[in-house]
Design an enzyme around this catalytic site. Structure first.
Site, PDB file in Angstrom:
ATOM      1  N   HIS A 101      -3.652  -5.468   1.326  1.00 50.84           N
ATOM      2  CA  HIS A 101      -3.336  -5.852   2.608  1.00 50.84           C
ATOM      3  C   HIS A 101      -4.141  -7.171   3.153  1.00 50.84           C
ATOM      4  CE1 HIS A 101      -2.389  -1.774   3.833  1.00 50.84           C
ATOM      5  NE2 HIS A 101      -3.449  -1.147   3.336  1.00 50.84           N
ATOM      6  N   CYS A 145       0.872  -1.111   0.099  1.00 53.96           N
ATOM      7  CA  CYS A 145      -0.006  -0.086  -0.052  1.00 53.96           C
ATOM      8  C   CYS A 145       0.906   1.325   0.196  1.00 53.96           C
ATOM      9  CB  CYS A 145      -1.097  -0.123   1.305  1.00 53.96           C
ATOM     10  SG  CYS A 145      -2.339   1.166   1.081  1.00 53.96           S
TER      11      CYS A 145
END
Length: 486
Positions: A431, A328
């Site tokens: 994630h 991310c």
């Protein structure tokens, strides 16, 4: 409602355990946290964002996580401001004073969600935030007694004895409450006790005599629980491999000032052949794999990394054959440039050179991507992955032609992330990358761990919830606890 004398007193864990116990009775129960301040979050099935702790509590209760479980989520962007998320959707970035003025709007959202839950479930177990005794935060409170008074909710107060001063915490908290708030407290739970409970008895008798309120249980300190953290990094920055006979992989993650979703690494910390370290200061330990984590303020955390010398360290690590993963915000840092034309993280128009290790550029955008996703690794045997995306940014560039993952999308697969031409760097927006057993094993083998075992992290988490419920059943006076909520 479970309130605590301090942050990290055990509120989230107590609610999770009570949800699992209630589920065992056949009751339909929902967890609820009016306002949460956390950088660990989860994506709900309806495409919203809530605190990670409420997603865990939903799992304990056996229900699907949805935005009513945590109607107000505050994600700090700096020391004085936060992104305000209402019913799962980011509404604004506000400083503390502006948010104080916004609280009536937030309270309406809280009461709407609570009303829907009360109508849909047999019981709602509410979690407070921080402490109800923060005098400076009492006006307009929506997280603790302000909420409890608004809906006429009884309260159980939990305190952490492992920190010391537990009796002062409990008596002092009561002293800071108004008469009506004190009357709302039905009893106490003392958490994280080590030693002989008989030695605590004189103190418990004194506490009950002093306050006129019962101690509903003394919970022992439980080691080795595998549960998602609400926000704080683990107290121990390092976990050592339990097995060294078949080789060990050394992993280092920088503890960024605005690190987010560090639950990404819980499976690695639990793996028996991983030495895991959160680096905070001092010399960086030798590593086989460096992972750049998610961040709520990518530009600021990238500057922090540079100041700490990590740009040179990563390049040296790669020269010696090490591997690097960016997740991310960490993925965004690995590219050529980052731009913030709309002021998503700070001043509009801010730009920064990235680490320049992958050929792509990221533009931060006001629109937030929130999606649960599943698919496969695009290398290493097509191991299945499942996780979620939470980011405000669009990444484009030639490096994305060699994706790290292929995720299910409308009408087929969509690529995600990148793998460098030499195979040493992997970047992804996903994630939960290590939570799927075979993907975790494949990634550890890619990083250099021969014969890596497939660790079933979801099974470990489920076993921890069961252990938590068993412990509560043994050490809490459940009749009095549930009577307090009647």
């Amino acid at each position: 409602m479970i309130q605590g004398t301090t942050s990290d007193a055990g509120k989230s864990t107590l609610v999770a355990g009570l949800c699992r116990l209630a589920r065992r009775t056949g009751a339909r129960v929902a967890p609820f946290k009016p306002q949460n301040m956390a950088l660990n979050s989860a994506v709900t099935a309806n495409g919203g964002e809530i605190g990670r702790a409420q997603a865990l509590q939903a799992l304990a209760a056996g229900i699907e996580a949805h935005t009513d479980l945590n109607p107000v989520l505050l994600k700090p962007t700096g020391d004085r401001g936060a992104q305000v998320i209402i019913h799962g959707t980011a509404r604004a970035n506000l400083d503390a004073r502006a948010y104080h003025d916004y609280k009536p709007t937030a309270m309406r959202a809280v009461l709407e969600s609570y009303g829907r839950l009360r109508g849909a479930y047999d019981a709602v177990i509410v979690e407070g935030a921080g402490s109800p005794a923060e005098i400076n935060l009492r006006e307009g409170d929506i997280a603790n007694m302000g909420f409890a008074e608004a809906v006429d909710c009884p309260v159980v107060l939990v305190a952490d004895i492992d920190r010391g001063g537990v009796f002062a915490h409990l008596v002092g908290t009561l002293a800071c409450l108004s008469d009506s708030e004190r009357a709302r407290v039905r009893g106490f739970v003392i958490n994280r006790f080590r030693g002989d409970p008989a030695l605590l008895e004189p103190g418990l008798r004194w506490l009950e005599a002093r306050t006129g309120k019962p101690v509903l249980g003394v919970l022992p300190y439980l080691h080795g629980l595998t549960l998602d953290a609400e926000d704080m990094l683990p107290a121990s920055a390092r976990t050592s491999a339990a097995r060294r006979d078949a080789g060990v992989l050394r992993i280092v993650v920088p503890a960024l000032p605005r690190i987010s979703n560090h639950t990404d690494f819980d499976a690695l910390r639990a793996h028996p052949r991983v030495d895991f370290t959160y680096w905070k200061r001092g010399p960086v330990p030798d590593a086989d794999l460096l992972i750049l984590p998610g961040s709520k303020n990518v530009l600021a955390d990238l500057a922090w990394l540079r100041d700490a010398g990590w740009d040179a360290l990563i390049k040296r690590h790669l020269r010696y054959g090490g591997k690097v993963i960016g997740i991310c915000g960490g993925m965004q840092m690995l590219g050529r440039t980052l731009a913030d034309p709309h002021g998503v993280e700070g001043a509009a128009g801010a730009t920064s050179a990235g680490l320049g290790l992958l050929d792509y550029a990221t533009t931060l955008t006001p629109e937030k991507t929130l999606v649960n996703a599943a698919g496969r690794l695009a290398f290493g045997g097509d191991a299945r992955v499942a996780g979620y995306e939470i980011h405000m940014g669009r990444t484009e560039g030639p490096a994305l032609a060699s994706p790290a993952l292929m995720l299910a999308g409308r009408g087929g697969e969509r690529p995600d992330g990148a793998v460098s031409a030499d195979g040493q760097i992997l970047a992804t927006y996903l994630h939960g990358l290590f939570d799927t057993p075979h993907a975790c094993a494949a990634l550890l083998e890619w990083a250099g761990l021969d014969g890596a075992e497939a660790l079933d992290y979801p099974a470990l988490r489920e076993a921890s919830l069961e252990r938590l419920a068993d412990t509560f059943a043994e050490h809490l006076d459940l009749d009095r606890v549930f009577a307090a909520f009647a």
